[in-house]
Motif scaffolding. Sequence first.
Motif, mmCIF file in Angstrom:
data_model
loop_
_atom_site.group_PDB
_atom_site.id
_atom_site.type_symbol
_atom_site.label_atom_id
_atom_site.label_comp_id
_atom_site.label_asym_id
_atom_site.label_seq_id
_atom_site.Cartn_x
_atom_site.Cartn_y
_atom_site.Cartn_z
ATOM 1 N N GLU A 158 33.821 8.525 40.919
ATOM 2 C CA GLU A 158 33.793 9.474 39.804
ATOM 3 C C GLU A 158 34.619 10.723 40.130
ATOM 4 N N TRP A 159 34.464 11.274 41.336
ATOM 5 C CA TRP A 159 35.158 12.518 41.722
ATOM 6 C C TRP A 159 36.655 12.296 41.893
ATOM 7 N N ASN A 161 38.250 10.392 39.860
ATOM 8 C CA ASN A 161 38.703 10.081 38.495
ATOM 9 C C ASN A 161 39.252 8.660 38.373
#
Length: 258
Positions: A158-159, A161
């Motif tokens: 998630e971090w 992207n």
Amino acid sequence: MHTRQSLLNDLERSGIVRSGTLMVHASMKAIGHVEGGADTVLDALCEYMQPGLLLLACHTWDKHNNPGGVFDPRKEPSCVGILGERLRQRPQVCRSLHPTHSVVAVGQGAASYIANDAHASTPCPRDGSMGKLVDVGGQILFLGCPLTKNTFIHGVEEWNNIPKRLTAEPEAMTVKVDDALIPRKMHRHEAACGDISLNYDKLEPAFIELGAAHYCDIGDARSVVASASRMMEVTSRFLAINPDFLADKLPVPGIWYR
């Protein structure tokens, strides 16, 4: 038979920093026969981590959780194991207000550590309970369970992207806080390959070889202790080479380690 004292002895040898922050994912079955069962395991973990902060996953992402789309942190049971569920029911324990990926926390600064989960719109926001493990130099203990249970890696994707890891549209949910009902919008995990976490254990050899993690034994359970920041560093490096490398079970190429 394992006892509270024998488990404390194992924890002393584990390489876990007592004064630090520890997130635990656990298999009670893997630990073996313990006098007093799950409560004894929790007693040992809480005593060992008393100078620091202890966190256990207490997630509610399962379709059977949060009836009517309402998350009540005081009542909603965990869907990810007995230890987090039993700790949730103890006094003086804080539970975060994340409607799908809550954690329970006990120890130094517990309430402030989990506070940002109240504003989460994704499963693992960088400023939430998982992401903050990086900032505080936290560790994650996989107590007798495989790294397919490594929710933190969802966060790393998630971090970074990585596309197509979250639902495009958020789901309407509600969090019950005392007598108030707070509306929330929450994206869910979603990947074309299905449950991508089933592939996360392919990272274990790299984590061990590159010093991001080490093995220990607690009770009968062969366990892994990992540095959150080092796991993020290694996984992010691999994602930069191939953003979709976790979508299958193929081993990480050895050349990537260097």
